[in-house]
Design an enzyme around this catalytic site. Structure first.
Site, PDB file in Angstrom:
ATOM      1  N   CYS A 136     -45.312 -89.575  26.767  1.00 54.54           N
ATOM      2  CA  CYS A 136     -45.348 -88.800  25.523  1.00 54.54           C
ATOM      3  C   CYS A 136     -44.105 -87.931  25.435  1.00 54.54           C
ATOM      4  O   CYS A 136     -43.661 -87.578  24.346  1.00 54.54           O
ATOM      5  CB  CYS A 136     -46.610 -87.958  25.458  1.00 54.54           C
ATOM      6  SG  CYS A 136     -46.910 -87.031  26.956  1.00 54.54           S
ATOM      7  N   GLU A 172     -53.747 -83.946  22.148  1.00 53.72           N
ATOM      8  CA  GLU A 172     -52.453 -84.162  22.823  1.00 53.72           C
ATOM      9  C   GLU A 172     -51.908 -85.478  22.311  1.00 53.72           C
ATOM     10  O   GLU A 172     -52.276 -86.540  22.795  1.00 53.72           O
ATOM     11  CB  GLU A 172     -52.652 -84.236  24.346  1.00 53.72           C
ATOM     12  CG  GLU A 172     -53.160 -82.956  24.974  1.00 53.72           C
ATOM     13  CD  GLU A 172     -52.109 -81.860  25.046  1.00 53.72           C
ATOM     14  OE1 GLU A 172     -50.945 -82.103  24.687  1.00 53.72           O
ATOM     15  OE2 GLU A 172     -52.472 -80.745  25.441  1.00 53.72           O
TER      16      GLU A 172
END
Ligand code: NAD
Length: 517
Positions: free
Chosen positions: A303, A269
């Site tokens: 993110c 991720e």
């Protein structure tokens, strides 16, 4: 300016979470190992030392792995719904500790208190999700080509799952992984970010209490602490079949190669470079709220933060003026004071990267339209508070192609059809989150079609940040391709087995092969 969390209050928060201010850091579940090397946890909110956490030596790591491996032998035999019951109890404990843990997240990481609470709520949500899932870890049955045979697929636990997490979601990312891994029958070893180690200790205390109350082996949840070298213990360790790593693309490339080199699995991720496309049919008010929250929320350190606004030329000035106006109203300061919108960056290295981005965009020909700058003086002593900035730029600028983990928003103009905007959006190395603001059904559907957004997340009339746990979360290209959290992401934490059972007295071979003795 007085800080909302005084030293005394943070002491109370740590007390509620059972976190001592020194010498916790490596845990074989319930037991803590002592060590003489420490990481300092410094709050970006006020620059104060919150506590010290001991780092994990190789010897301690071996003890952790021994305990985890032993625990797996018991845990995997427990029926999945019973494992779900443990996760349910964990979720209940999180509900009790929500305010304290949310405050620690806010104080140690620097996000707003509301976002800190939101992060703990995400942990609670994933626990609820995992509890239900613990009764649904289903495989398939299929028809065998051979008479009197039955064929099916089932899922088994993997073993010890290693979790490496980033500073910006210091507690939620761990729980996305662990809640699922636990119901799947795996045990977990977690290395939190060295920038937010006390959040790790607090979470470990909460789950350790649940394990103890249920007389379960301590190694079901273990904590190790330190920098990348401690992370490497796990990436190089063939006893760990799955390493789930969240962080920068730079880190992901190293972890992926290391784990692949021993034919292990990695769940990655990594960084994003998220854009909102604003078409002539967009609702401007909604666009401004989505874009501004996306760009400045968590001080641009999600993110999924919005980094690029791709605006149609016909409404460019209108959107630009509205966003610039909204920026004038932002209040920057202590994130525990709920009147503030923007807290600090994580540390002064992040401030340097923010400054570099602003210099570079100008060098490449961009124009700053909302000035940035580092704040100083009363309340800003940590040196980590910066002004969210906006620059007009070109899609091909190197800095626009790069993920700067700070509140810098680039305005990009497109002409013609929505296809042109989609091309700009996709033309970066990262592929995490994307959004389109439009009330035009055709544009929305084109954006979502197979020729549309190439990201793992594609939203219509919602910004890029703030995902729900029910959907699989993750992104493509340099974001790493991993999926966590909802939907069928649980399958990553299990190994798949195909079983064929013959209930006849004959032994026919597949594909009709004859082999007579
Ligand atoms: P980082 O890459 O600096 O560190 C992340 C973690 O990796 C830390 O625990 C670190 O110690 C560890 N690490 C670093 N190098 C390693 C190595 N060689 N071997 C093993 N472990 C290693 O990232 P950060 O600054 O903490 O976090 C910000 C980044 O994380 C941003 O790029 C952001 O986009 C990304 N992120 C992605 C997601 C997602 O779901 N896609 C979620 C959160 C953060």
């Amino acid at each position: 300016m007085e800080t909302a969390v005084s030293t005394i209050q943070i002491a109370e928060v740590l007390n509620q979470l059972g976190v001592s201010q020194e010498n916790q850091g490596t845990s074989t579940g319930i037991n803590w190992l002592s060590s003489s090397n420490y990481i300092d946890s410094i709050s970006p909110v006020d620059g104060q030392l919150i506590g010290k956490v001991s780092t994990t030596s190789k010897e301690d790591y071996e003890l952790v792995m021994k305990t985890a491996t032993e625990a797996f032998k018991t845990w995997r035999l427990m029926p999945a719904p019973q494992r779900g019951e443990i996760v349910r109890q964990f979720g209940e404990k999180l509900r009790e500790k929500k305010e304290a843990l949310g405050a620690l997240v806010s104080y140690e990481m620097g996000k707003s208190y509301q976002e800190g609470l939101g992060e703990v709520q995400e942990m609670i949500d994933i626990c609820d999700f995992a509890v239900g899932l613990s009764r649904q870890l289903h495989g398939f049955t299929m028809h065998s080509e051979r008479p009197g045979h039955r064929m099916y697929e089932q899922y088994h636990p993997l073993g010890v799952v290693g979790i490496i997490s980033a500073f910006n979601f210091p507690v939620a990312v761990w729980s996305w992984n662990t809640a699922l891994a636990w119901i799947c029958g795996d045990v977990c070893v977690w290395k939190p970010s060295e920038k937010t180690p006390l959040c790790g200790v607090a979470c470990q205390n909460i789950i350790a209490e649940v394990l103890k109350e249920n007389n379960l082996p301590e190694g079901i949840s273990c904590l190790i602490n330190g920098d990348y070298q401690v992370g490497e213990y796990m990436t190089k360790d063939s006893r760990i079949p799955l390493v789930s790593a969240t962080g920068s693309t730079r880190m992901g490339k190293i972890v992926a190669q290391e784990v692949a080199g021993r034919l292990g699995r990695s769940l990655l991720e990594l960084g994003g470079n998220n854009a909102i496309i604003v078409t002539p049919d967009a609702d401007i008010k909604m666009t401004v709220i989505g874009a501004v929250f996306g760009a400045v929320g968590t001080c641009g350190q999600r993110c999924t933060s919005t980094r690029r606004l791709i605006i149609h030329e016909s409404i460019y000035d209108q959107v630009k003026n509205a966003v610039v106006d909204a920026y004038q109203q932002l209040r920057i300061g202590n994130p525990l004071d709920e009147a503030n919108h923007v807290g600090p960056l994580i540390d002064t290295d992040a401030v340097a990267m923010y400054n570099n981005a602003l210099t570079q965009v100008v060098e490449e020909g961009g124009q700053i339209i909302v000035e940035g700058g580092v704040l100083s003086g009363d309340g800003y002593e940590s040196g980590c508070y910066v002004k969210p900035a906006i620059a007009e730029a070109k899609p091909e600028f190197k800095i626009v192609q790069h993920e700067t983990f700070a509140p810098v928003l680039y305005l990009l103009k497109y002409a013609g059809d929505v296809e042109n905007a989609i091309e700009i959006q996709n033309n970066v190395a990262q592929g995490l989150s994307s959004a389109i603001m439009t009330n035009n059904l055709r544009e929305a559907e084109r954006f979502l079609s197979h020729a549309g957004s190439d990201c793992g997340i594609a939203n219509v009339n919602i910004g890029t940040s703030g995902a729900e746990i029910g959907g699989a979360f993750g992104g493509e290209k340099e974001t790493g391709g991993g999926r966590e959290s909802g939907s069928d992401a649980w399958k990553v934490y299990m190994r798949r087995q195909t079983n064929t059972i013959n209930y006849t007295t004959e032994l026919p071979l597949a594909q009709g092969i004859k082999f007579d003795l």
